[in-house]
Design an enzyme around this catalytic site. Structure first.
Site, mmCIF file in Angstrom:
data_model
loop_
_atom_site.group_PDB
_atom_site.id
_atom_site.type_symbol
_atom_site.label_atom_id
_atom_site.label_comp_id
_atom_site.label_asym_id
_atom_site.label_seq_id
_atom_site.Cartn_x
_atom_site.Cartn_y
_atom_site.Cartn_z
ATOM 1 C CB CYS A 114 -50.986 -20.339 28.172
ATOM 2 S SG CYS A 114 -50.004 -18.971 27.538
ATOM 3 C CG HIS A 129 -49.748 -19.287 32.680
ATOM 4 N ND1 HIS A 129 -49.539 -20.602 32.326
ATOM 5 C CD2 HIS A 129 -49.242 -18.539 31.679
ATOM 6 C CE1 HIS A 129 -48.918 -20.647 31.158
ATOM 7 N NE2 HIS A 129 -48.731 -19.421 30.742
ATOM 8 C CD GLU A 141 -50.712 -22.275 35.277
ATOM 9 O OE1 GLU A 141 -51.818 -21.762 34.984
ATOM 10 O OE2 GLU A 141 -49.777 -22.383 34.452
HETATM 11 N N1 GLN Z 1 -46.258 -20.601 22.862
HETATM 12 C C1 GLN Z 1 -47.418 -19.810 23.126
HETATM 13 C C2 GLN Z 1 -47.131 -18.314 23.095
HETATM 14 O O1 GLN Z 1 -46.010 -17.908 23.241
HETATM 15 C C3 GLN Z 1 -48.041 -20.199 24.451
HETATM 16 C C4 GLN Z 1 -47.188 -19.860 25.622
HETATM 17 C C5 GLN Z 1 -47.623 -20.548 26.893
HETATM 18 O O2 GLN Z 1 -48.378 -21.516 26.867
HETATM 19 N N2 GLN Z 1 -47.115 -20.115 28.025
HETATM 20 O O3 GLN Z 1 -48.030 -17.536 22.975
#
Ligand code: GLN
Length: 537
Positions: free
Chosen positions: A382, A508, A510
């Protein structure tokens, strides 16, 4: 009829109620029962999505896009179940329902009160997972018995036990038996008092599970039974485990906690099948392939719970490779100093997790630069992927001011930008791109190799994305777009070809890793780290 097990906690928080509840679910499932799980949190946020990880630990995301308590991660990992929006209710969400109904005239003429209106809504939430396909629902109540805000939840349990029948609605109380070093003694008094508080509201627990640092003596169990009104054979010990939280269900099974639960509920015992779990625990304790060092560079490093699923998924990747992972947690801002960069010296792999806000971003970018140029396996998740894109843009493409518009709105090179559908969103809660989305993998990439399929589904939680206006520049310079949304518009995975293992994803992974089935990207990443360790590349 679906039966319920209510799990409450006493004396202090952080007793591991989620792990205990998840362990019980895992054992009941291993005896052939269909189990669902739910967490009820007494705080007033509608969900934990707006809370800082420092407040509440990681925000766990479900397939259907709920931002939930991290205990749901334990539920999915231990019990192998899939949670949903109905698996996490907060007092805020419940009050919000009651208050909206009041505004709509749903209680017209009536006075709306905690009892019965809020408690009724708590009961509706507690029964939300009941269905003909579910034998048992485990409802874990957040917080500690004695908290003012827990009262409506405890009252709802009391009522449901009355309404459903005691054999259909068990109460398990998890409590602490502290050891007082100076006196050389274990103390049962705090647990007696905690159960007294439960009794005050009308709940006598069926089962006591005692968290301890040391083994309890028979006399402690007899005393607890007598003063807590619990049968002696329903007082169990849950001692700190030595190596891994995955030992907990095995230890509970040895004492017959699962059998006792089934007996109390009048359900047949059925055979317990946990051999693959035991084998997994054996691998954790005796890893045949030694140790790999993985650095996790993040901004919420001082709180372990902030990256719970990441650390667990790394452990799963290690289990799948029969190795032990030694996680070096590094504060991203520290990388911005020379001493901080030294910390990266002996690592075999680097992982940059998700995050929000600009604190530590430069440290993350520098760490990625180190991994890319020193050919150290790199895994970005992310914000970790977004930082990898920024690093590549700044140092390979030469766009010195390249950035995400989350951090620099005026950059000439907004390589990460707000997603189209986010442009007019102002409300914060539940408004990101959330939950499971499909992704198509590019043949011949690391990702396609580890997944072994062309189409995958992964969970998202972000507002920003790779800016496709720069796609050609990146592609020409050697960045591979290894995963794309099915319509080809959103970049979901980037990789670098001329590198032993460099993969970063917008989703994600994970959240979908379990100890019995490591996520393919984590398994592949750990394998690459082992190769780095053994061959230097
Ligand atoms: N801040 C970034 C976004 O909103 C990444 C978000 C995250 O890592 N969950 O796209």
């Amino acid at each position: 009829m679906t039966k319920h097990i209510f799990v409450t906690g006493g004396v202090v928080s952080s007793l591991g109620k989620g792990i205990t509840a998840a362990s019980i679910a895992m054992l009941l499932r291993s005896r052939g029962y269909r189990v669902s799980m739910q967490k009820l949190d007494p705080y007033l946020n509608v969900d934990p999505g707006t809370m800082s990880p420092y407040q509440h630990g990681e925000v766990y995301v479900t397939d259907d896009g709920a931002e939930t308590d991290l205990d749901l991660g334990h539920y999915e990992r231990f019990a192998g179940i899939t949670c949903s929006k109905a698996s996490n209710f907060t007092a805020g969400r419940i009050y919000s329902t009651v208050l909206s109904r009041e505004r709509e005239g749903g209680y017209l003429g009536g006075t709306v009160q905690v009892i019965p209106h809020v408690t009724n809504e708590v009961k509706v939430s507690m029964l939300a997972l009941d269905s003909k396909d579910v034998d048992i629902v485990i409802n874990e109540i957040g917080g500690t018995v004695g908290d003012i805000e827990s009262l409506p939840f405890l009252e709802a349990i009391r009522e449901l036990r009355q309404e459903l029948g005691f054999e259909n609605a068990l109460s398990i109380h998890l409590t602490l038996i502290p050891y007082i070093k100076a006196a050389g003694e274990m103390k049962t008094k705090p647990s007696q008092q905690s159960v007294a508080l439960l009794r005050e509201i009308g709940i006598i627990p069926d089962i006591l599970v005692c968290r301890t640092e040391r083994s309890m003596e028979e006399e402690h169990k007899v005393k607890l039974a007598l003063f807590c009104n619990v049968k002696r054979d329903l007082v169990f010990e849950e001692k700190d485990v030595e190596n891994s939280i995955y030992e907990v269900p095995v230890e509970l099974a040895k004492q017959g906690v699962d059998k006792a639960i089934l007996r109390l509920m009048g359900l047949p015992e059925k055979e317990l099948e946990i051999s693959s779990w035991e084998k997994m625990v054996h691998t954790v304790i005796n890893p045949a392939e030694g140790l790999v060092n993985i650095a996790v560079v993040g901004k919420y490093i001082s709180l372990r719970d902030a990256y719970k699923s990441i650390y667990e998924a790394l452990a799963h990747g290690a289990i799948a490779n029969s190795v032990k992972v030694c996680i070096k947690m590094i504060e991203a801002e520290d990388i911005e100093t020379k001493a901080g960069r030294e910390l990266l010296k002996d690592i075999h792999g680097l992982l940059i997790p998700g995050g929000f806000g600009d604190r530590g971003v430069n440290g993350k970018v520098q760490a990625i630069n180190y991994a890319r140029t020193n050919r150290i396996p790199f895994f970005g998740i992310c914000l970790g992927m977004q930082c990898a894109v920024i690093e590549f843009a700044r140092n390979v493409l030469g766009y010195k001011d390249a950035d995400s518009t989350e951090f620099n709105i005026k950059t000439e090179h907004p390589v990460i930008d707000l997603m189209e559908e986010q442009r007019n969103v102002t409300a914060k809660g539940g408004t990101m791109r959330l939950g499971s989305y499909p992704c198509m993998l590019t043949p011949g990439t690391i990702s396609e190799g580890v997944y072994g399929s062309e189409k995958i589904d992964e969970r998202h939680r972000h507002r920003y994305e790779f800016n496709s206006a720069f796609k050609n520049d990146f592609e020409k310079a050697g960045l591979t777009f290894a995963g794309m949304s099915p319509d080809g518009t959103l970049v979901e995975i980037v990789e670098i070809k001329d590198h032993p293992w460099f993969a970063a994803c917008q989703f994600h992974p994970e959240f979908k890793s379990t100890p019995l089935k490591a996520h393919p990207l984590f398994k592949g990443f750990i394998k690459a780290a082992m190769t780095k360790r053994d061959k230097g590349d």
